[in-house]
Design an enzyme around this catalytic site. Structure first.
Site: not given
Length: 169
Positions: A54, A56, A84, A87
């Site tokens: 992801h 992040e 999410c 993260c």
């Protein structure tokens, strides 16, 4: 650096993801004492074949490498989509000072929409949260991406149901 300009940098990362046909989410990490971006990331799950790739996570890794340690307590993350749970958990564990995000995610957002891991009272750290920065621009990127995905899927389904061709016999 202002929240607006920081989010503009994150949007640039999201556009890089879009160019690679990834979900357009971007993240940047600002080191507050130097007012310098020390981490950048965009979604790379498809490209890397990595479910943890992801925006992040990639930006946090880069920022940690730049500082030479895992604590990012003097940093702010700006991300185009509400983090999410994975993260948000990582953001708490690196002890980010603040998280700024653009579009909220009612289904999976862990910064107040579906749940709030960033400020969960029993965890050893809580992050300050600023939401809605350049929200419409962030939302538009995501909505146009998913509209294009749905249209492509519909075209594929139509092609399959017509025997693999759109030509009339």
């Amino acid at each position: 650096m202002t929240e607006e300009s920081l989010m503009q940098e994150a949007i640039g990362e999201a556009r890089a993801a879009l160019a690679m046909e990834e979900v357009p989410v971007g993240c940047v990490i600002l080191h507050l004492p130097t007012d310098r971006i020390i981490g950048r990331g965009y979604n790379r799950r498809e490209k890397d074949g990595d479910p943890t790739a992801h925006a992040e996570i990639i930006a946090l890794r880069e920022a940690s490498a730049a500082l030479g340690h895992w604590r990012l307590s003097e940093c702010t993350a700006a991300v185009t989509l509400e983090p999410c749970p994975m993260c948000a958990g990582a953001m708490v564990h690196v002890r980010l000072a603040r998280v700024v995000f653009g579009a909220s995610d009612p289904k999976a957002g862990a910064a107040g929409s579906a749940l709030n891991l960033l400020q969960f009272p029993t965890l050893n750290h809580q992050c300050a949260i600023t939401s809605g920065v350049r929200e419409q621009e962030c939302r538009d990127l995501l909505q146009s991406f998913f509209a294009k995905q749905r249209a492509a899927q519909k075209t594929d389904e139509q092609r399959k149901s017509s025997g693999g061709s759109f030509e009339k016999n």
